[in-house]
Design a protein around this motif. Structure first.
Motif, PDB file in Angstrom:
ATOM      1  N   GLU A  15       0.839  -1.190   0.000  1.00  0.00           N
ATOM      2  CA  GLU A  15       0.000   0.000   0.000  1.00  0.00           C
ATOM      3  C   GLU A  15       0.875   1.240   0.000  1.00  0.00           C
ATOM      4  O   GLU A  15       1.738   1.403   0.852  1.00  0.00           O
ATOM      5  CB  GLU A  15      -0.888  -0.008   1.237  1.00  0.00           C
ATOM      6  CG  GLU A  15      -1.867   1.153   1.288  1.00  0.00           C
ATOM      7  CD  GLU A  15      -2.758   1.052   2.490  1.00  0.00           C
ATOM      8  OE1 GLU A  15      -2.581   1.881   3.400  1.00  0.00           O
ATOM      9  OE2 GLU A  15      -3.619   0.159   2.536  1.00  0.00           O
ATOM     10  N   ALA A  20      -2.094   5.209   2.335  1.00  0.00           N
ATOM     11  CA  ALA A  20      -2.325   4.821   3.726  1.00  0.00           C
ATOM     12  C   ALA A  20      -2.568   6.054   4.589  1.00  0.00           C
ATOM     13  O   ALA A  20      -3.459   6.077   5.441  1.00  0.00           O
ATOM     14  CB  ALA A  20      -1.124   4.033   4.258  1.00  0.00           C
ATOM     15  N   ALA A  21      -1.779   7.091   4.339  1.00  0.00           N
ATOM     16  CA  ALA A  21      -1.951   8.319   5.116  1.00  0.00           C
ATOM     17  C   ALA A  21      -3.294   8.971   4.817  1.00  0.00           C
ATOM     18  O   ALA A  21      -3.949   9.503   5.709  1.00  0.00           O
ATOM     19  CB  ALA A  21      -0.813   9.288   4.795  1.00  0.00           C
ATOM     20  N   SER A  22      -3.713   8.913   3.535  1.00  0.00           N
ATOM     21  CA  SER A  22      -4.999   9.497   3.163  1.00  0.00           C
ATOM     22  C   SER A  22      -6.148   8.770   3.840  1.00  0.00           C
ATOM     23  O   SER A  22      -7.076   9.400   4.350  1.00  0.00           O
ATOM     24  CB  SER A  22      -5.172   9.439   1.647  1.00  0.00           C
ATOM     25  OG  SER A  22      -6.429   9.936   1.268  1.00  0.00           O
ATOM     26  N   LEU A  23      -6.096   7.431   3.844  1.00  0.00           N
ATOM     27  CA  LEU A  23      -7.144   6.645   4.497  1.00  0.00           C
ATOM     28  C   LEU A  23      -7.172   6.914   5.993  1.00  0.00           C
ATOM     29  O   LEU A  23      -8.238   7.028   6.597  1.00  0.00           O
ATOM     30  CB  LEU A  23      -6.929   5.158   4.230  1.00  0.00           C
ATOM     31  CG  LEU A  23      -7.203   4.678   2.804  1.00  0.00           C
ATOM     32  CD1 LEU A  23      -6.798   3.217   2.644  1.00  0.00           C
ATOM     33  CD2 LEU A  23      -8.674   4.858   2.451  1.00  0.00           C
ATOM     34  N   LYS A  24      -6.003   7.019   6.572  1.00  0.00           N
ATOM     35  CA  LYS A  24      -5.920   7.311   8.006  1.00  0.00           C
ATOM     36  C   LYS A  24      -6.536   8.669   8.303  1.00  0.00           C
ATOM     37  O   LYS A  24      -7.263   8.856   9.282  1.00  0.00           O
ATOM     38  CB  LYS A  24      -4.466   7.274   8.455  1.00  0.00           C
ATOM     39  CG  LYS A  24      -4.288   7.502   9.957  1.00  0.00           C
ATOM     40  CD  LYS A  24      -2.821   7.417  10.347  1.00  0.00           C
ATOM     41  CE  LYS A  24      -2.649   7.655  11.850  1.00  0.00           C
ATOM     42  NZ  LYS A  24      -1.219   7.604  12.251  1.00  0.00           N
ATOM     43  N   GLY A  25      -6.255   9.644   7.422  1.00  0.00           N
ATOM     44  CA  GLY A  25      -6.823  10.969   7.601  1.00  0.00           C
ATOM     45  C   GLY A  25      -8.332  10.980   7.475  1.00  0.00           C
ATOM     46  O   GLY A  25      -9.022  11.646   8.237  1.00  0.00           O
ATOM     47  N   ARG A  27     -10.350   8.474   8.106  1.00  0.00           N
ATOM     48  CA  ARG A  27     -10.905   7.832   9.304  1.00  0.00           C
ATOM     49  C   ARG A  27     -10.882   8.799  10.487  1.00  0.00           C
ATOM     50  O   ARG A  27     -11.837   8.871  11.258  1.00  0.00           O
ATOM     51  CB  ARG A  27     -10.116   6.569   9.630  1.00  0.00           C
ATOM     52  CG  ARG A  27     -10.232   5.457   8.590  1.00  0.00           C
ATOM     53  CD  ARG A  27      -9.632   4.164   9.101  1.00  0.00           C
ATOM     54  NE  ARG A  27      -9.478   3.175   8.043  1.00  0.00           N
ATOM     55  CZ  ARG A  27      -8.318   2.912   7.439  1.00  0.00           C
ATOM     56  NH1 ARG A  27      -7.210   3.530   7.819  1.00  0.00           N
ATOM     57  NH2 ARG A  27      -8.257   2.005   6.475  1.00  0.00           N
ATOM     58  N   ALA A  28      -9.778   9.510  10.632  1.00  0.00           N
ATOM     59  CA  ALA A  28      -9.668  10.465  11.741  1.00  0.00           C
ATOM     60  C   ALA A  28     -10.720  11.558  11.605  1.00  0.00           C
ATOM     61  O   ALA A  28     -11.370  11.946  12.587  1.00  0.00           O
ATOM     62  CB  ALA A  28      -8.268  11.076  11.758  1.00  0.00           C
ATOM     63  N   ARG A  31     -14.131  10.155  12.491  1.00  0.00           N
ATOM     64  CA  ARG A  31     -14.284   9.954  13.929  1.00  0.00           C
ATOM     65  C   ARG A  31     -14.565  11.287  14.633  1.00  0.00           C
ATOM     66  O   ARG A  31     -15.388  11.360  15.546  1.00  0.00           O
ATOM     67  CB  ARG A  31     -13.012   9.316  14.511  1.00  0.00           C
ATOM     68  CG  ARG A  31     -12.867   7.843  14.208  1.00  0.00           C
ATOM     69  CD  ARG A  31     -13.891   7.014  14.983  1.00  0.00           C
ATOM     70  NE  ARG A  31     -13.685   7.117  16.418  1.00  0.00           N
ATOM     71  CZ  ARG A  31     -14.654   7.191  17.323  1.00  0.00           C
ATOM     72  NH1 ARG A  31     -15.924   7.194  16.938  1.00  0.00           N
ATOM     73  NH2 ARG A  31     -14.383   7.263  18.621  1.00  0.00           N
ATOM     74  N   GLN A  59      -8.052  11.496  19.032  1.00  0.00           N
ATOM     75  CA  GLN A  59      -7.162  12.349  18.249  1.00  0.00           C
ATOM     76  C   GLN A  59      -6.485  13.371  19.157  1.00  0.00           C
ATOM     77  O   GLN A  59      -6.968  13.675  20.243  1.00  0.00           O
ATOM     78  CB  GLN A  59      -7.955  13.081  17.161  1.00  0.00           C
ATOM     79  CG  GLN A  59      -8.714  12.176  16.229  1.00  0.00           C
ATOM     80  CD  GLN A  59      -7.801  11.274  15.409  1.00  0.00           C
ATOM     81  OE1 GLN A  59      -6.776  11.736  14.909  1.00  0.00           O
ATOM     82  NE2 GLN A  59      -8.163  10.012  15.272  1.00  0.00           N
TER      83      GLN A  59
END
Length: 231
Positions: A15, A20-25, A27-28, A31, A59
């Motif tokens: 990945e 990966a960073a975009s998906l993490k962002g 999700r954050a 939330r 966060q």
């Protein structure tokens, strides 16, 4: 053999770091919106703490600034959430092949269904109810930027079907009446559950409600058309 294994490892799909960073962002950000919906609905905009929201969302305290600019930006994002799906639906109202009944069905289903029945939907509903009692400047911004275009599309649809050459106050009143009928199933849900418990429960209940609302809407539009014709 070792060289081949090294090459195999090198070309193994992984990945991308950016993805990966975009998906993490994403999700954050999601939330933060989820937890902010609950806390804003419970305490209102002024009393809600950004620290409390960040803590509940897992966060750091700078996350709201990073994703939304400030507390007001997060609040607007929460208020806009139930409106996001409506824009694409309302855009279809201008399709010339749609009958009035089909157009009203699209419009009313968009207003009837976005609240849903999960906790997130309940928080959004409570927050919009709170805004009717304690309106904020941010809510006025959301009305101007997101609700006004939807209202304009509805009024233009009604003008076509009553034979009006331009928009007037009577068409605005008709649009408000149509929207109010549907909104009441969100705003007065608790009353309805007490006064008519079976109305909104059971398989197909909302479909039956929607069908009748469309029929009532057709009658209102027909009444306006006849008034304009002098009937």
């Amino acid at each position: 053999m070792k060289i081949k294994q090294a090459l195999d490892f090198a070309v193994e799909p992984v990945e991308p770091v950016e993805e990966a960073a975009s998906l993490k962002g994403l999700r954050a950000r999601e939330r933060l919106i989820e937890e902010a919906s609950r806390i804003f609905a419970d305490k209102g905009f002024a009393k809600a703490s950004t620290r409390e929201i960040c803590l509940a969302a897992g966060q750091n305290v700078a996350a709201i600034h990073y994703y939304f600019g400030d507390k007001a930006g997060l609040y607007r994002a929460v208020l806009q959430r139930p409106l996001e799906g409506m824009a694409s639906v309302f855009a279809q109202l201008s399709a010339p092949e749609l009958t009035l009944e089909q157009a009203l069905h699209l419009f009313m289903s968009a207003l009837l269904c976005p609240w849903g029945h999960d906790e997130q939907a309940e928080w959004c509903l409570r927050l919009h109810l709170r805004e009717m009692i304690e309106p904020t400047h941010e809510y006025k911004d959301v009305i101007a930027q997101h609700i006004l275009p939807l209202h304009t599309q509805l009024v233009e649809l009604l003008a076509r079907h009553v034979g009006a050459t331009q928009v007037d106050d009577a068409l605005h009143q008709l649009a408000f009446a149509l929207a109010a009928m549907v909104h009441d199933y969100g705003m007065s849900r608790e009353f309805m559950n007490v006064l008519a418990p079976s109305l909104l429960s059971g398989d197909g209940a909302l479909d039956q409600v929607l069908s009748r609302l469309v029929g009532y809407g057709l009658a209102l539009v027909e009444h306006e058309r006849r008034v304009r014709q002098g009937g």
